[in-house]
Design an enzyme around this catalytic site. Structure first.
Site, PDB file in Angstrom:
ATOM      1  N   GLU A 134      17.839 -17.076 -10.067  1.00  0.00           N
ATOM      2  CA  GLU A 134      17.405 -15.701 -10.271  1.00  0.00           C
ATOM      3  C   GLU A 134      16.764 -15.532 -11.655  1.00  0.00           C
ATOM      4  O   GLU A 134      15.733 -14.875 -11.801  1.00  0.00           O
ATOM      5  CB  GLU A 134      18.593 -14.740 -10.077  1.00  0.00           C
ATOM      6  CG  GLU A 134      18.332 -13.274 -10.379  1.00  0.00           C
ATOM      7  CD  GLU A 134      17.180 -12.657  -9.579  1.00  0.00           C
ATOM      8  OE1 GLU A 134      16.671 -13.290  -8.647  1.00  0.00           O
ATOM      9  OE2 GLU A 134      16.777 -11.544  -9.938  1.00  0.00           O
ATOM     10  N   TRP A 145      -3.205  -2.584  -1.332  1.00  0.00           N
ATOM     11  CA  TRP A 145      -2.877  -3.906  -1.853  1.00  0.00           C
ATOM     12  C   TRP A 145      -3.530  -4.876  -0.889  1.00  0.00           C
ATOM     13  O   TRP A 145      -3.151  -4.953   0.279  1.00  0.00           O
ATOM     14  CB  TRP A 145      -1.363  -4.071  -1.878  1.00  0.00           C
ATOM     15  CG  TRP A 145      -0.874  -5.242  -2.656  1.00  0.00           C
ATOM     16  CD1 TRP A 145      -0.749  -5.339  -4.010  1.00  0.00           C
ATOM     17  CD2 TRP A 145      -0.414  -6.492  -2.127  1.00  0.00           C
ATOM     18  NE1 TRP A 145      -0.247  -6.573  -4.347  1.00  0.00           N
ATOM     19  CE2 TRP A 145      -0.026  -7.298  -3.223  1.00  0.00           C
ATOM     20  CE3 TRP A 145      -0.280  -7.010  -0.847  1.00  0.00           C
ATOM     21  CZ2 TRP A 145       0.470  -8.585  -3.072  1.00  0.00           C
ATOM     22  CZ3 TRP A 145       0.213  -8.298  -0.690  1.00  0.00           C
ATOM     23  CH2 TRP A 145       0.583  -9.063  -1.805  1.00  0.00           C
ATOM     24  N   LYS A 185       6.082  -4.243  -4.966  1.00  0.00           N
ATOM     25  CA  LYS A 185       7.500  -3.907  -4.922  1.00  0.00           C
ATOM     26  C   LYS A 185       8.066  -4.062  -3.529  1.00  0.00           C
ATOM     27  O   LYS A 185       9.185  -4.512  -3.343  1.00  0.00           O
ATOM     28  CB  LYS A 185       7.699  -2.463  -5.408  1.00  0.00           C
ATOM     29  CG  LYS A 185       9.162  -2.029  -5.468  1.00  0.00           C
ATOM     30  CD  LYS A 185       9.928  -2.838  -6.490  1.00  0.00           C
ATOM     31  CE  LYS A 185      11.407  -2.512  -6.511  1.00  0.00           C
ATOM     32  NZ  LYS A 185      12.167  -3.540  -7.256  1.00  0.00           N
ATOM     33  N   ASN A 193      -1.249   1.563   6.216  1.00  0.00           N
ATOM     34  CA  ASN A 193      -0.403   0.510   5.638  1.00  0.00           C
ATOM     35  C   ASN A 193      -0.017  -0.407   6.774  1.00  0.00           C
ATOM     36  O   ASN A 193       0.330   0.071   7.862  1.00  0.00           O
ATOM     37  CB  ASN A 193       0.897   1.083   5.072  1.00  0.00           C
ATOM     38  CG  ASN A 193       0.678   1.851   3.798  1.00  0.00           C
ATOM     39  OD1 ASN A 193      -0.441   1.949   3.310  1.00  0.00           O
ATOM     40  ND2 ASN A 193       1.756   2.405   3.271  1.00  0.00           N
ATOM     41  N   GLY A 194      -0.012  -1.700   6.539  1.00  0.00           N
ATOM     42  CA  GLY A 194       0.399  -2.646   7.578  1.00  0.00           C
ATOM     43  C   GLY A 194      -0.750  -3.551   7.963  1.00  0.00           C
ATOM     44  O   GLY A 194      -1.708  -3.726   7.191  1.00  0.00           O
ATOM     45  N   LYS A 241      12.945 -14.330 -12.310  1.00  0.00           N
ATOM     46  CA  LYS A 241      12.653 -13.144 -13.131  1.00  0.00           C
ATOM     47  C   LYS A 241      11.646 -13.491 -14.215  1.00  0.00           C
ATOM     48  O   LYS A 241      10.693 -12.789 -14.460  1.00  0.00           O
ATOM     49  CB  LYS A 241      13.980 -12.672 -13.752  1.00  0.00           C
ATOM     50  CG  LYS A 241      14.133 -11.230 -14.013  1.00  0.00           C
ATOM     51  CD  LYS A 241      14.587 -10.403 -12.833  1.00  0.00           C
ATOM     52  CE  LYS A 241      13.979 -10.728 -11.542  1.00  0.00           C
ATOM     53  NZ  LYS A 241      14.447 -10.057 -10.382  1.00  0.00           N
ATOM     54  N   CYS A 268       0.830  -1.208   0.000  1.00  0.00           N
ATOM     55  CA  CYS A 268       0.000   0.000   0.000  1.00  0.00           C
ATOM     56  C   CYS A 268       0.868   1.262   0.000  1.00  0.00           C
ATOM     57  O   CYS A 268       2.023   1.234   0.410  1.00  0.00           O
ATOM     58  CB  CYS A 268      -0.862   0.016   1.252  1.00  0.00           C
ATOM     59  SG  CYS A 268      -1.713  -1.520   1.558  1.00  0.00           S
ATOM     60  N   HIS A 297      18.066 -36.687 -10.483  1.00  0.00           N
ATOM     61  CA  HIS A 297      17.395 -37.075  -9.239  1.00  0.00           C
ATOM     62  C   HIS A 297      15.921 -36.667  -9.253  1.00  0.00           C
ATOM     63  O   HIS A 297      15.274 -36.676  -8.214  1.00  0.00           O
ATOM     64  CB  HIS A 297      18.120 -36.461  -8.033  1.00  0.00           C
ATOM     65  CG  HIS A 297      19.543 -36.911  -7.944  1.00  0.00           C
ATOM     66  ND1 HIS A 297      19.900 -38.163  -7.534  1.00  0.00           N
ATOM     67  CD2 HIS A 297      20.704 -36.278  -8.280  1.00  0.00           C
ATOM     68  CE1 HIS A 297      21.216 -38.292  -7.597  1.00  0.00           C
ATOM     69  NE2 HIS A 297      21.723 -37.157  -8.057  1.00  0.00           N
ATOM     70  N   GLU A 304       8.052 -14.246 -12.794  1.00  0.00           N
ATOM     71  CA  GLU A 304       7.309 -13.137 -12.191  1.00  0.00           C
ATOM     72  C   GLU A 304       6.784 -12.140 -13.211  1.00  0.00           C
ATOM     73  O   GLU A 304       5.744 -11.540 -12.997  1.00  0.00           O
ATOM     74  CB  GLU A 304       8.089 -12.451 -11.063  1.00  0.00           C
ATOM     75  CG  GLU A 304       9.252 -11.599 -11.481  1.00  0.00           C
ATOM     76  CD  GLU A 304       9.923 -10.886 -10.305  1.00  0.00           C
ATOM     77  OE1 GLU A 304       9.243 -10.454  -9.371  1.00  0.00           O
ATOM     78  OE2 GLU A 304      11.157 -10.752 -10.334  1.00  0.00           O
ATOM     79  N   ARG A 326       4.674   0.246  -6.035  1.00  0.00           N
ATOM     80  CA  ARG A 326       4.621  -0.630  -4.864  1.00  0.00           C
ATOM     81  C   ARG A 326       3.585  -1.744  -5.054  1.00  0.00           C
ATOM     82  O   ARG A 326       3.577  -2.713  -4.312  1.00  0.00           O
ATOM     83  CB  ARG A 326       4.256   0.188  -3.616  1.00  0.00           C
ATOM     84  CG  ARG A 326       5.311   1.214  -3.248  1.00  0.00           C
ATOM     85  CD  ARG A 326       4.764   2.218  -2.263  1.00  0.00           C
ATOM     86  NE  ARG A 326       4.568   1.658  -0.945  1.00  0.00           N
ATOM     87  CZ  ARG A 326       5.456   1.689   0.029  1.00  0.00           C
ATOM     88  NH1 ARG A 326       6.626   2.238  -0.183  1.00  0.00           N
ATOM     89  NH2 ARG A 326       5.184   1.184   1.210  1.00  0.00           N
TER      90      ARG A 326
HETATM   91  C1  AGP Z   1      12.343  -9.407  -7.228  1.00  0.00           C
HETATM   92  O1  AGP Z   1      12.262  -9.358  -8.587  1.00  0.00           O
HETATM   93  C2  AGP Z   1      11.124  -9.651  -6.514  1.00  0.00           C
HETATM   94  N1  AGP Z   1      10.069  -8.851  -6.952  1.00  0.00           N
HETATM   95  C3  AGP Z   1      11.180  -9.983  -5.035  1.00  0.00           C
HETATM   96  O2  AGP Z   1      11.595 -11.311  -4.997  1.00  0.00           O
HETATM   97  C4  AGP Z   1      12.062  -9.152  -4.076  1.00  0.00           C
HETATM   98  O3  AGP Z   1      13.411  -9.353  -4.373  1.00  0.00           O
HETATM   99  C5  AGP Z   1      11.746  -9.573  -2.628  1.00  0.00           C
HETATM  100  O4  AGP Z   1      10.410  -9.270  -2.344  1.00  0.00           O
HETATM  101  C6  AGP Z   1      12.651  -8.929  -1.606  1.00  0.00           C
HETATM  102  O5  AGP Z   1      12.516  -7.546  -1.579  1.00  0.00           O
HETATM  103  P1  AGP Z   1      13.557  -6.619  -0.831  1.00  0.00           P
HETATM  104  O6  AGP Z   1      14.868  -6.799  -1.520  1.00  0.00           O
HETATM  105  O7  AGP Z   1      13.005  -5.241  -0.958  1.00  0.00           O
HETATM  106  O8  AGP Z   1      13.630  -7.107   0.587  1.00  0.00           O
END
Ligand code: AGP
Length: 609
Positions: free
Chosen positions: A482, A74, A604, A100-101, A486, A2, A505, A489, A27
């Site tokens: 990674e 959110w 984000k 927020n929270g 990427k 949020c 395995h 997502e 965000r």
């Molecule tokens: C990265 O592409 C992601 N959207 C996500 O995994 C992110 O890295 C994760 O939420 C951690 O966020 P931070 O680095 O702000 O703690």
């Protein structure tokens, strides 16, 4: 997560609030709303969906006002809907709140308030705040807020507007970020700096349990004992346009292209071309400390966790200290063996990730030394840690992390080399060789970015792929993880990464005629081993796309497509390989028409558990 914006001043407040909320869109959110004080009462407008719906509504029916609060939500408690959107107000809409929270004891508070006759119109935890304030209000909003803070449990950043006190907005935070922007005859509240950068660079980063009272001409900060505190104003030294697209189609592409510069900046004033030591100003860990540490934990989430895996490899290799790398949400609930002989490194781009922050607090409570690697100055994680390394990547707006990841890697190099020198497991010659490799990285990264047509063409041809597997060994395996994250997502293609040696395995059962397998071979010592794994998947019908360094083209005949990255030492090659995978994911997402910068269901900054 949020986003919050609050404004009091002389401008049309709906303009400021909508502009601020647009800067917080990165965000992630599913609804947006605002409340302003207008002709003696509070008007609330809020809608499910994009900010555009709210903007259109305000354009159709403008409200003259110079004070107000706004929010992008959110969903956590309750589906995305108009009713669940913020602001929430009490029955007669004399008090409006954005939150927020998470209010952890909201169910019991809701029940208590309902027994007293309060009627709820949403399913959210946040609505209790508006009714609770109504119950506690006796003519002084700040007093009511303070009373409320003694009752509610959980994490929160709040901005509050009260019809009876329209000359102020009140803010408070606990474990969720809230900043104050100080202007000329106007003041602001926001959950992040880009929201207010159009109007002021003077920012105060609020501490937990503080209350801020913003009037048009004044900002008063009260500490947890209600004593007035002189705010430590921070000057924002980056431009609003750093957070704008600057001609690129997407923030993600812009941020991928910024990597030569962000890598250079991260090294700046830490690693020097002519010197044989690392300078880490905010890291006070000594050789004696390192001798005492029996274990290092690296704790993080998502992409930051993948950077941590590389960090584990490097610290163990250069400093010979045992390192465990853990996902924060696992670490915090598994009663880890942490004590004063533990160093806990928390990596987080945002510095606000709830699980990472909780893991940090846990380690601290068990007397560990805590070092944060983060991109956001003054973030909760930076403030809670004993030592900090800033990644200096600049604002990262796209939900998919790119430049934050590569600068996190740079910090891992700097830290592990520093530790290696202190423990004397890394010789001066080894140090110098690595340092020279790092200095060459911005140029090599530029080279990788400049030759991305092949990656785009591959994404175009294979855009309908349903599953894509990444394989690699050693550092290549961590980069595969990674790359796979990427891809999934932002393109929503199902993807997995496997340590190449693990294929037989289990994962190899998934390989069928035409299955796309992306193989990384940047580690000289492991080259032949991974090549054998490529042969295994090829013989099951896989379509193999390989990435290797120059001079390794002998594998061309073994694979279906080959991409060659510039020659670099094995330990730094991940930085080059991952940029290829970032670009590939980006092009896959574009070709499939996905919302690259704001992928579905993701935020984000994940400030809730
Ligand atoms: C990265 O592409 C992601 N959207 C996500 O995994 C992110 O890295 C994760 O939420 C951690 O966020 P931070 O680095 O702000 O703690």
């Amino acid at each position: 997560m949020c986003g919050i914006v609050g404004y009091i001043g002389y401008r049309q407040s709906t303009d400021v609030l909508l502009h601020g909320l647009s800067k917080l869109e990165y965000r992630g959110y599913d609804s947006a709303g605002l409340a302003v004080y207008h002709q003696g009462s509070i008007t609330v407008r809020k809608f499910k969906g994009r900010l555009q719906t709210l903007t259109q509504d305000i354009a159709n029916s403008p409200i003259e006002a110079t004070v107000g609060i706004g929010h992008t939500r959110w969903a956590t408690h309750g589906e995305p809907s108009d009713a669940n959107s913020h602001p929430h107000a009490n029955h007669h809409a004399t008090i409006a709140v954005v939150h927020n929270g998470i209010i952890e004891n909201y169910l019991e508070l809701r029940e208590m308030l309902m027994k007293e006759g309060y009627r709820f119109t949403s399913q959210t935890d946040s609505e209790v705040l508006a009714h609770l304030l109504d119950k506690l209000y006796e003519g002084n909003l700040v007093v009511a807020v303070r009373k409320m803070l003694k009752i509610i449990k959980g994490s929160y950043a709040l901005a509050i507007l009260c019809e009876k006190e329209p000359d102020k907005i009140v803010g408070v935070r606990k474990n969720s970020p809230l900043i104050v922007g100080l202007g000329e005859s106007e003041n602001f509240l926001a959950s992040d700096i880009p929201a207010i950068l159009n109007y002021t660079r003077n920012v105060y980063l609020m501490e937990n349990d503080e209350i801020v009272i913003c009037t048009q001409d004044n900002v008063t900060i009260l500490d947890e004992n209600d004593l007035e505190k002189q705010p430590d104003i921070f000057k924002v030294n980056w431009d609003a346009q750093d957070a704008e697209k600057g001609g690129y189609e997407h923030f993600m592409l812009k941020e991928i292209h910024e990597q030569p510069e962000s890598i250079r900046k991260t090294m700046l004033s830490r690693i020097f071309e002519e010197k044989d030591y690392v300078v880490l100003d905010d890291v006070k860990i000594t050789k004696e400390d390192l001798d005492r540490f029996q274990k290092v934990y690296i704790v993080a989430c998502g992409t930051a966790y993948h950077a941590g895996l590389v960090g584990k490899y490097l610290i163990e290799k250069y400093a010979r200290i045992p390192v465990e790398c853990d996902i924060a949400s696992e670490f915090r609930y598994r009663n880890p063996l942490v004590d004063k002989c533990t160093l806990c490194i928390v990596i987080s781009q945002s510095g606000e990730t709830a699980d990472s922050l909780a893991a940090l607090e846990l380690a601290k409570a068990q007397s560990a030394r805590v070092l944060a690697v983060t991109n956001v100055q003054g973030s909760s994680i930076a403030r809670a840690a004993h030592d900090v390394i800033y990644t200096w990547a600049g604002p990262e707006i796209a939900v998919a992390s790119t430049k934050a990841y590569t600068t996190q890697l740079l910090c891992m190099y700097a830290l592990s080399m520093h530790f290696g020198l202190l423990t004397q497991h890394l010789s001066k010659q080894q140090y110098a060789a690595l340092r020279d490799e790092l200095f060459d990285l911005p140029r090599l990264v530029q080279q990788v970015i400049a030759t991305d047509e092949g990656l785009h063409a591959l994404a175009k041809r294979r855009k309908n792929a349903e599953d894509i597997y990444f394989i690699g060994r050693g550092l290549d395996y961590y980069v595969s993880l990674e790359g796979s994250l990427k891809l999934k997502e932002i393109s929503y293609i199902h993807s997995e990464a496997a340590a190449a040696g693990e294929l037989k395995h289990g994962p190899i059962a998934l390989i069928d005629q035409g299955t796309l397998v992306i193989a990384l071979l940047t580690q000289d010592e492991l080259f032949n081993k991974t090549l054998s794994n490529i042969k295994e998947v090829k013989s099951r019908g896989a379509y193999v796309v390989a990435f290797c360094k120059e001079n390794a083209e002998i594998i061309r005949k073994e694979v279906d497509e080959l991409f060659v990255i510039p020659k670099a030492a094995d330990d730094v090659a991940p930085v080059l390989a991952v940029i290829c995978l970032q670009l590939l994911s980006y092009y896959f997402a574009c070709e499939r028409g996905c919302d690259v910068d704001k992928p579905r269901n993701l935020a984000k900054s994940v400030t809730v558990e």
